[in-house]
Design an enzyme around this catalytic site. Structure first.
Site, PDB file in Angstrom:
ATOM      1  N   SER A 135      52.412  62.781  55.442  1.00 52.40           N
ATOM      2  CA  SER A 135      51.514  63.039  54.319  1.00 52.40           C
ATOM      3  C   SER A 135      50.256  63.661  54.902  1.00 52.40           C
ATOM      4  O   SER A 135      49.584  63.045  55.728  1.00 52.40           O
ATOM      5  CB  SER A 135      51.194  61.702  53.639  1.00 52.40           C
ATOM      6  OG  SER A 135      50.176  61.867  52.671  1.00 52.40           O
ATOM      7  N   LYS A 161      54.408  66.505  53.085  1.00 46.93           N
ATOM      8  CA  LYS A 161      53.781  66.218  51.779  1.00 46.93           C
ATOM      9  C   LYS A 161      52.324  66.630  51.845  1.00 46.93           C
ATOM     10  O   LYS A 161      51.620  66.262  52.786  1.00 46.93           O
ATOM     11  CB  LYS A 161      53.919  64.726  51.476  1.00 46.93           C
ATOM     12  CG  LYS A 161      53.055  64.205  50.332  1.00 46.93           C
ATOM     13  CD  LYS A 161      53.403  62.770  49.987  1.00 46.93           C
ATOM     14  CE  LYS A 161      52.169  61.903  49.924  1.00 46.93           C
ATOM     15  NZ  LYS A 161      52.494  60.488  49.629  1.00 46.93           N
ATOM     16  N   LYS A 163      48.651  66.538  50.126  1.00 47.06           N
ATOM     17  CA  LYS A 163      47.757  65.972  49.128  1.00 47.06           C
ATOM     18  C   LYS A 163      47.167  67.152  48.360  1.00 47.06           C
ATOM     19  O   LYS A 163      46.818  68.182  48.971  1.00 47.06           O
ATOM     20  CB  LYS A 163      46.649  65.176  49.814  1.00 47.06           C
ATOM     21  CG  LYS A 163      47.157  63.878  50.429  1.00 47.06           C
ATOM     22  CD  LYS A 163      47.568  62.905  49.328  1.00 47.06           C
ATOM     23  CE  LYS A 163      47.888  61.546  49.903  1.00 47.06           C
ATOM     24  NZ  LYS A 163      48.281  60.589  48.856  1.00 47.06           N
ATOM     25  N   ASP A 188      51.265  65.446  46.421  1.00 47.39           N
ATOM     26  CA  ASP A 188      50.816  64.156  45.872  1.00 47.39           C
ATOM     27  C   ASP A 188      49.406  64.326  45.333  1.00 47.39           C
ATOM     28  O   ASP A 188      48.472  64.596  46.091  1.00 47.39           O
ATOM     29  CB  ASP A 188      50.840  63.087  46.971  1.00 47.39           C
ATOM     30  CG  ASP A 188      50.480  61.689  46.460  1.00 47.39           C
ATOM     31  OD1 ASP A 188      50.197  61.550  45.250  1.00 47.39           O
ATOM     32  OD2 ASP A 188      50.486  60.743  47.275  1.00 47.39           O
ATOM     33  N   GLU A 213      54.140  64.101  43.192  1.00 46.59           N
ATOM     34  CA  GLU A 213      53.865  62.662  43.136  1.00 46.59           C
ATOM     35  C   GLU A 213      52.623  62.363  42.297  1.00 46.59           C
ATOM     36  O   GLU A 213      51.566  62.956  42.506  1.00 46.59           O
ATOM     37  CB  GLU A 213      53.686  62.174  44.588  1.00 46.59           C
ATOM     38  CG  GLU A 213      53.619  60.672  44.746  1.00 46.59           C
ATOM     39  CD  GLU A 213      53.536  60.277  46.228  1.00 46.59           C
ATOM     40  OE1 GLU A 213      53.937  61.068  47.103  1.00 46.59           O
ATOM     41  OE2 GLU A 213      53.051  59.169  46.508  1.00 46.59           O
ATOM     42  N   ASP A 238      54.168  56.796  42.084  1.00 46.20           N
ATOM     43  CA  ASP A 238      53.666  55.902  43.123  1.00 46.20           C
ATOM     44  C   ASP A 238      52.821  54.826  42.421  1.00 46.20           C
ATOM     45  O   ASP A 238      53.344  53.749  42.048  1.00 46.20           O
ATOM     46  CB  ASP A 238      52.849  56.742  44.129  1.00 46.20           C
ATOM     47  CG  ASP A 238      52.123  55.930  45.200  1.00 46.20           C
ATOM     48  OD1 ASP A 238      52.181  54.700  45.166  1.00 46.20           O
ATOM     49  OD2 ASP A 238      51.484  56.539  46.083  1.00 46.20           O
ATOM     50  N   LYS A 262      55.947  51.136  47.800  1.00 46.42           N
ATOM     51  CA  LYS A 262      54.977  50.656  48.789  1.00 46.42           C
ATOM     52  C   LYS A 262      54.960  49.140  48.729  1.00 46.42           C
ATOM     53  O   LYS A 262      54.795  48.561  47.643  1.00 46.42           O
ATOM     54  CB  LYS A 262      53.581  51.185  48.476  1.00 46.42           C
ATOM     55  CG  LYS A 262      53.396  52.663  48.804  1.00 46.42           C
ATOM     56  CD  LYS A 262      51.998  53.129  48.504  1.00 46.42           C
ATOM     57  CE  LYS A 262      51.846  54.598  48.876  1.00 46.42           C
ATOM     58  NZ  LYS A 262      50.643  55.188  48.252  1.00 46.42           N
ATOM     59  N   GLY A 290      53.196  55.142  52.412  1.00 41.35           N
ATOM     60  CA  GLY A 290      52.327  54.571  53.436  1.00 41.35           C
ATOM     61  C   GLY A 290      50.927  54.396  52.900  1.00 41.35           C
ATOM     62  O   GLY A 290      50.547  55.024  51.898  1.00 41.35           O
TER      63      GLY A 290
HETATM   64  O1  OSB Z   1      49.227  58.045  47.621  1.00 40.54           O
HETATM   65  O2  OSB Z   1      50.636  57.960  49.174  1.00 40.54           O
HETATM   66  C1  OSB Z   1      49.479  57.831  48.806  1.00 40.54           C
HETATM   67  C2  OSB Z   1      47.230  56.998  51.785  1.00 40.54           C
HETATM   68  C3  OSB Z   1      46.295  56.166  51.175  1.00 40.54           C
HETATM   69  C4  OSB Z   1      46.391  55.935  49.824  1.00 40.54           C
HETATM   70  C5  OSB Z   1      47.414  56.516  49.081  1.00 40.54           C
HETATM   71  C6  OSB Z   1      48.353  57.327  49.678  1.00 40.54           C
HETATM   72  C7  OSB Z   1      48.231  57.594  51.056  1.00 40.54           C
HETATM   73  C8  OSB Z   1      49.109  58.492  51.777  1.00 40.54           C
HETATM   74  C9  OSB Z   1      49.167  58.293  53.259  1.00 40.54           C
HETATM   75  O3  OSB Z   1      49.697  59.432  51.283  1.00 40.54           O
HETATM   76  C10 OSB Z   1      50.494  57.903  53.762  1.00 40.54           C
HETATM   77  C11 OSB Z   1      50.373  57.496  55.210  1.00 40.54           C
HETATM   78  O4  OSB Z   1      50.418  58.382  56.050  1.00 40.54           O
HETATM   79  O5  OSB Z   1      50.231  56.279  55.483  1.00 40.54           O
HETATM   80 MG    MG Z   2      51.018  58.628  46.636  1.00 37.52          MG
END
Ligand code: OSB
Ligand code: MG
Length: 374
Positions: A135, A161, A163, A188, A213, A238, A262, A290
């Site tokens: 991510s 992925k 953001k 995402d 996402e 999510d 999660k 994550g």
């Molecule tokens: O939405 O998946 C998410 C990190 C913090 C809060 C929300 C998210 C995330 C990530 C990071 O996308 C995933 C990771 O590398 O741990």
């Molecule tokens: Mg997410």
């Protein structure tokens, strides 16, 4: 199992690079760890709450309070045999899933050690290796993002992925797709869009994304189902999926075609398995999300990802992408094929670096049984 002691601690761990989402930038994690001692064994759990209550209503400080004053004392007064009993034990406390998951997951770790089996096996896992993606946070510029993607693909990661948010979306996808037409690519939004952005979101279809996402509200199924009708690209939920019932409702309403699971968001292994099974029975693939976890939360994510319906690469990646020194031994590594190999030792499979944890501890409390409180 007799609970001999529960220790709660907060560690301060700087990320090797800042992580930016549509809701903010994280540079240092305040990691909450629960250490549960029982009959000579120690189980570890991590609370994945953010520093600020922006991903969900929980934060490091609210979780600390609930763990210290409610969940910890309740668990300390119990004799418990299985991690699966935790949802009932914690049932009186509403909400606070990330706080609950820290303790429940520590009990599953303990149970696996007591049974002498890997945690993945206790959970019902079937994989020896898990597929990994990354991510990537919002970057300062597109060239910086391109360089980051190049590095992660080079390392072997199977899915990228991105953001995204208004202003950091189609232009970025366009550049990335032009350079890498064939990679597994997703995005995402962490709820950065509104229904009035629907036409704009439909334009994401041009980039052959594996999924989009959580484009809309964190607590919504209905408007996501309206949006999914207009999209060719799969929506992945999510934030909205808090438990099995949510998963069933979202699938029934066709709000999503994929689910991100999660551990913290759903309250621990029991509910994560329930969401996994509900999705599997309805043909909906899942993957493990994550929350910028330390090695302890990461080890639990790895074990969970061995379940059969975790058929898409998750956001679980190497320790070194987050930390200069992770608090587990060995640290998590990813092969050139973009896979993590499951440990075959009992419990979480990664030893805890106790001295390092002590050194990083900013606060620590020993939890007492409920009858000794007040
Ligand atoms: O939405 O998946 C998410 C990190 C913090 C809060 C929300 C998210 C995330 C990530 C990071 O996308 C995933 C990771 O590398 O741990
Ligand atoms: Mg997410």
């Amino acid at each position: 199992m007799r609970i001999d002691g529960i220790i709660l601690r907060e560690l301060h761990l700087p990320l090797v690079r800042p992580f930016e989402t549509s809701f903010g930038v994280t540079t240092e994690r305040r990691i909450l760890l629960a250490e549960v001692r029982s009959e000579g064994l120690t189980g570890w759990g991590e609370c994945t709450a953010g520093e600020r209550p922006y991903f969900s209503g929980e934060s490091t400080d609210t979780a600390w309070q609930v763990l210290l004053n409610e969940l910890g004392p309740t668990l300390a007064s119990e004799t418990i045999e299985h991690g699966g009993e935790c949802p009932r034990i914690f049932g009186k406390v509403r909400g606070n899933p990330m706080a609950k998951a820290a303790l429940e997951n520590a009990i599953w770790d303990l149970e696996a050690q007591r049974e002498g089996v890997p945690l993945a096996q206790l959970l019902g896992g079937v994989r020896e290796v898990i597929p990994c993606g990354v991510s990537l946070g919002i970057q300062k510029s597109i060239p910086e993002l391109m360089a980051t993607i190049e590095r992660e693909l080079e390392a072997g990661y199977q899915r990228i992925k991105l953001k995204c948010k208004p202003g950091w979306d189609v232009e970025v996808f366009e550049k990335v797709r032009t350079r890498w037409p064939g990679i597994l690519l997703s995005c995402d939004a962490n709820s950065a869009y509104k229904l009035r952005d629907a036409d704009h979101l439909v334009s994401f279809d041009a980039f052959d994304l594996l999924m989009i996402e959580q484009p809309l509200w964190h607590d919504d199924f209905y408007y996501h189902s309206m949006l999914q009708k207009r999209l060719n690209t799969a929506i992945c939920l999510d934030e909205s999926i808090r438990n099995r019932r949510d998963a069933l409702a979202a699938i029934e309403m066709e709000s999503c075609k994929v689910i991100n699971i999660k551990l913290g968001r759903v309250g621990g292994f029991s509910e994560a398995i329930a969401v996994h099974n509900a999705a599997q029975e309805r043909g909906i693939p899942v993957w493990c999300g994550g929350m910028l976890e330390s090695g302890i939360g990461r080890a639990h994510n790895i074990a969970l990802s061995t379940l059969e319906n975790f058929s898409l690469p998750g956001d679980v990646s190497a320790s070194a992408r987050y930390w200069k020194d992770d608090i587990i031994e060995p640290e998590v590594t990813v092969s050139r094929e973009g896979e993590i190999t499951i440990m075959d030792t009992p419990g979480r499979g990664y030893e805890v670096r106790y001295d390092l944890i002590e050194q990083l501890t900013a606060r620590k409390e020993e939890i007492r049984a409920l009858e000794l409180v007040g």
